[in-house]
Design a protein around this motif. Structure first.
Motif, PDB file in Angstrom:
ATOM      1  N   SER A  53      26.603  14.981  66.444  1.00 58.18           N
ATOM      2  CA  SER A  53      27.096  14.587  65.129  1.00 58.18           C
ATOM      3  C   SER A  53      28.453  15.243  64.907  1.00 58.18           C
ATOM      4  O   SER A  53      28.585  16.457  65.046  1.00 58.18           O
ATOM      5  N   GLN A  59      35.645   9.258  64.203  1.00 58.28           N
ATOM      6  CA  GLN A  59      35.122   7.960  64.627  1.00 58.28           C
ATOM      7  C   GLN A  59      35.716   7.607  65.977  1.00 58.28           C
ATOM      8  O   GLN A  59      36.935   7.705  66.173  1.00 58.28           O
ATOM      9  N   SER A  71      26.755   5.634  65.018  1.00 57.76           N
ATOM     10  CA  SER A  71      26.189   5.250  63.736  1.00 57.76           C
ATOM     11  C   SER A  71      26.488   6.372  62.758  1.00 57.76           C
ATOM     12  O   SER A  71      25.964   7.481  62.909  1.00 57.76           O
ATOM     13  N   GLY A  72      27.368   6.114  61.809  1.00 55.15           N
ATOM     14  CA  GLY A  72      27.806   7.178  60.905  1.00 55.15           C
ATOM     15  C   GLY A  72      28.532   8.236  61.705  1.00 55.15           C
ATOM     16  O   GLY A  72      29.448   7.941  62.459  1.00 55.15           O
ATOM     17  N   SER A  73      28.094   9.483  61.593  1.00 53.92           N
ATOM     18  CA  SER A  73      28.750  10.564  62.334  1.00 53.92           C
ATOM     19  C   SER A  73      28.082  10.850  63.678  1.00 53.92           C
ATOM     20  O   SER A  73      28.542  11.703  64.427  1.00 53.92           O
TER      21      SER A  73
END
Length: 110
Positions: A53, A59, A71-73
């Protein structure tokens, strides 16, 4: 930041011990290039998966030499087949990527 690496070792099929490093290869302000290197422990790694994470909203826009998703972080990547094996005690740069957000280097264990 949470980072995980798993790989199947030769022999008993359990997780192999390894060390990993995300390294900043270049930073041009609006983006940066990173590399991921894995070092096998006492047993060879024959297949690997990494996941972490990001700490600051980074990104990935492109990644090479691995199958990946974000997906997200949370980023996940796995070997591309031809780069799956790392001999015992050896290091191998397994993939690279381009990302936005703050450039970060870090070590991880598995």
């Amino acid at each position: 930041m949470t980072t995980f690496v798993t790989g199947e070792g030769d022999g008993d099929g359990g997780d192999a011990q390894c060390q990993g490093r995300v390294e900043v290869a270049g930073d041009w302000g609006s983006g940066w290039q990173g590399t991921v290197t894995l070092t096998a422990g006492a047993q060879a790694v024959d297949g690997w998966n990494v996941s972490w994470s990001w700490p600051g909203g980074q990104q990935i826009s492109s990644l090479w030499n691995a199958d990946w998703s974000q997906s997200g972080s949370t980023v996940s990547a796995s070997d591309a087949g031809w780069n799956a094996r790392i001999e015992a005690g050896q290091s191998r740069e397994v993939f690279g990527f381009i990302a936005s957000g703050p450039a970060v280097s870090f070590d991880f264990a598995c």
